[in-house]
Enzyme design. Structure first.
Site, PDB file in Angstrom:
ATOM      1  N   TRP A 126       0.871  -1.184   0.000  1.00  0.00           N
ATOM      2  CA  TRP A 126       0.000   0.000   0.000  1.00  0.00           C
ATOM      3  C   TRP A 126       0.913   1.242   0.000  1.00  0.00           C
ATOM      4  O   TRP A 126       1.807   1.342   0.860  1.00  0.00           O
ATOM      5  CB  TRP A 126      -0.868  -0.043   1.260  1.00  0.00           C
ATOM      6  CG  TRP A 126      -1.869   1.045   1.390  1.00  0.00           C
ATOM      7  CD1 TRP A 126      -2.788   1.444   0.458  1.00  0.00           C
ATOM      8  CD2 TRP A 126      -2.087   1.859   2.554  1.00  0.00           C
ATOM      9  NE1 TRP A 126      -3.559   2.447   0.973  1.00  0.00           N
ATOM     10  CE2 TRP A 126      -3.152   2.733   2.252  1.00  0.00           C
ATOM     11  CE3 TRP A 126      -1.497   1.931   3.811  1.00  0.00           C
ATOM     12  CZ2 TRP A 126      -3.625   3.665   3.160  1.00  0.00           C
ATOM     13  CZ3 TRP A 126      -1.970   2.858   4.717  1.00  0.00           C
ATOM     14  CH2 TRP A 126      -3.029   3.716   4.392  1.00  0.00           C
ATOM     15  N   ASP A 207      -0.585  -5.725   9.234  1.00  0.00           N
ATOM     16  CA  ASP A 207      -1.617  -4.776   8.817  1.00  0.00           C
ATOM     17  C   ASP A 207      -2.851  -5.591   8.455  1.00  0.00           C
ATOM     18  O   ASP A 207      -2.842  -6.358   7.496  1.00  0.00           O
ATOM     19  CB  ASP A 207      -1.118  -3.964   7.599  1.00  0.00           C
ATOM     20  CG  ASP A 207      -2.106  -2.871   7.200  1.00  0.00           C
ATOM     21  OD1 ASP A 207      -3.257  -2.892   7.693  1.00  0.00           O
ATOM     22  OD2 ASP A 207      -1.729  -1.993   6.385  1.00  0.00           O
ATOM     23  N   ALA A 209      -6.437  -4.969   7.488  1.00  0.00           N
ATOM     24  CA  ALA A 209      -7.450  -3.966   7.119  1.00  0.00           C
ATOM     25  C   ALA A 209      -8.688  -4.593   6.477  1.00  0.00           C
ATOM     26  O   ALA A 209      -9.679  -3.901   6.270  1.00  0.00           O
ATOM     27  CB  ALA A 209      -6.838  -2.944   6.162  1.00  0.00           C
ATOM     28  N   LYS A 242     -13.489  -1.227   6.555  1.00  0.00           N
ATOM     29  CA  LYS A 242     -14.075  -2.053   5.499  1.00  0.00           C
ATOM     30  C   LYS A 242     -15.067  -3.055   6.069  1.00  0.00           C
ATOM     31  O   LYS A 242     -16.185  -3.166   5.580  1.00  0.00           O
ATOM     32  CB  LYS A 242     -12.986  -2.784   4.718  1.00  0.00           C
ATOM     33  CG  LYS A 242     -11.669  -2.041   4.603  1.00  0.00           C
ATOM     34  CD  LYS A 242     -11.627  -1.034   3.476  1.00  0.00           C
ATOM     35  CE  LYS A 242     -10.568  -0.014   3.762  1.00  0.00           C
ATOM     36  NZ  LYS A 242      -9.651   0.422   2.840  1.00  0.00           N
TER      37      LYS A 242
HETATM   38  C1  LMR Z   1      -7.008   1.696  -0.626  1.00  0.00           C
HETATM   39  O1  LMR Z   1      -5.906   1.127  -0.659  1.00  0.00           O
HETATM   40  O2  LMR Z   1      -7.630   2.049  -1.637  1.00  0.00           O
HETATM   41  C2  LMR Z   1      -7.649   1.952   0.711  1.00  0.00           C
HETATM   42  O3  LMR Z   1      -6.861   1.461   1.733  1.00  0.00           O
HETATM   43  C3  LMR Z   1      -8.015   3.366   0.899  1.00  0.00           C
HETATM   44  C4  LMR Z   1      -6.842   4.261   1.122  1.00  0.00           C
HETATM   45  O4  LMR Z   1      -6.882   5.008   2.107  1.00  0.00           O
HETATM   46  O5  LMR Z   1      -5.913   4.265   0.319  1.00  0.00           O
END
Ligand code: LMR
Length: 392
Positions: A126, A207, A209, A242
């Protein structure tokens, strides 16, 4: 003072939101930011959340401050949901503003405890992970994760790179539903990853999420629980955005597992970090989650709706893999059905991603990550045909 500021690079994911909004075309399709949408394109408020909100509105008597670490009941409920009733005796925890807040506080805690530690990230990960680490001035390294040719985990590369982690280094692992690839280690591969990291004396930072978006609420906690059972010290940053659909309420938790005898000191440090950064964490979302998890009927209803969400994404995955097989006359994209969570990285070039946006009004992240939940039964064939056209 302010004139010395330089423009900051825009977040690639959030940038897409504005681009999509400004696109006047009718048939445009948003596969960008990781937000669940139903077949009508709505990100619904879950039934159990609505019900808890109604009760809260009727019964809440004060808005005075909650605990600096958040409500103990929320933290306990989250530790229970994630770790399944184990490790509570050695779990220090704080409520945070969303999963991003939990990641940020985890990194701050690492910097406080071990300023020289290197944080290892999967390549890719990410984009906000490296961004925050860089901002905090911490050391960072990458481990191989994804095999672009197969769309699966590059397990040989991953274990080779993790074999180079130094004792005390932190390794950030996606507990389930890897973002951005959608490719995840098998249970057996997780066991091997744990062995490698234990051998290196690493500290895992998980992590989490998307618990409940992959193989199920319990199944998605498998790796996190295995890690918790295997290491003396583990950090877990979890999000309720989520799985409870409460994105804008900013609800998350940071759990730090360590020696039970040191729990009070760790807890004090987590509370201190909250105080330095924003004082008291947001309460509304955390309170709703607590009400849901403490009430049997609400829990059952929430789980049932979460399961509908998960099944919907799975059937979209299957449909997309089938349509891509037909449209491209190849099995190149079969991995889409095997991936789990909201995302799949398709392996298209940046140029192909740009063409999809410009020619077909289809928005995905530049690395060709798609949000499966941005699709519906009608738009899947449209996407498959458009991909076949640019990738053919
Ligand atoms: C994403 O990866 O799209 C989500 O985790 C939202 C974000 O905050 O980037």
């Amino acid at each position: 003072m302010l004139e010395s500021l330089k423009p900051q690079p825009q977040d690639k994911i959030l940038q897409l939101i504005a681009m999509f909004r400004d696109d006047p075309r009718d048939g445009k399709i948003d596969l960008g930011v990781g937000v669940y949408k139903d077949a009508t394109g709505l990100t619904p408020v879950m039934r159990a959340v609505k019900s808890a909100e109604k009760t809260l509105w009727e019964t809440e008597k004060t808005k005075t401050y909650t605990g600096l670490a958040g409500e103990p009941a929320f933290n306990a409920a989250m530790v229970g949901m994630i770790l399944g009733g184990t490790h509570a005796d050695r779990a220090a925890s704080v409520a945070t503003p969303g999963g991003t807040g939990a990641i940020r506080q985890a990194l701050e805690l690492i910097r406080l405890a071990s300023p020289g530690a290197t944080v290892w990230l999967s390549n890719p990960t990410w984009p906000n992970h490296p961004s925050i680490i860089r901002y905090l001035g911490m050391k960072m390294a990458e481990y191989r994760y994804f095999d672009a040719a197969t769309g699966e985990v590059d397990f040989a590369g991953l274990t080779e790179d993790l074999g180079r982690v130094a004792p005390g280094d932190v390794v950030l692992l996606h507990g389930c539903c890897h973002n951005p690839t959608g490719a995840n280690p098998t249970a057996d591969q997780w066991r091997q990853i744990v062995q490698v990291l234990k051998g290196r004396g690493a500290v895992p930072l998980v992590d989490l999420a998307y618990q409940g978006f992959g193989d199920g609420l319990e199944e998605d906690a498998f790796a996190t629980r295995l890690i918790a059972d295997s290491f003396p010290e583990v950090l877990i940053a979890a999000s309720c955005s989520k799985n409870f659909g409460i994105y804008r309420e900013r609800t998350g938790v940071l759990i730090a597992l360590g020696d039970a005898g040191r729990k009070a000191v760790v807890q004090g440090n987590l509370a201190f970090l909250n105080r330095q950064n924003y004082s008291f964490p947001p309460d509304h979302g955390a309170r709703l989650v607590t009400m849901i998890l403490e009430d049997q009927a609400l829990t059952a209803d929430w789980k049932a709706e979460l399961e509908e969400v998960r099944q919907n994404m799975l059937s979209l995955r299957k449909q997309l893999a089938d349509e891509l097989r037909k449209a491209t006359n190849s099995d190149r994209f079969d991995f889409v059905a095997r991936h789990r969570g909201m995302f799949s990285r398709l392996g298209l070039s940046e140029d192909q991603v740009n063409r999809l946006r410009e020619e077909a009004g289809i928005y995905m992240v530049g690395d060709s990550r798609i949000n499966i939940a941005g699709l519906n039964a009608r738009t899947v064939p449209i996407l498959a045909a458009a991909i076949a056209k640019v990738a053919g």
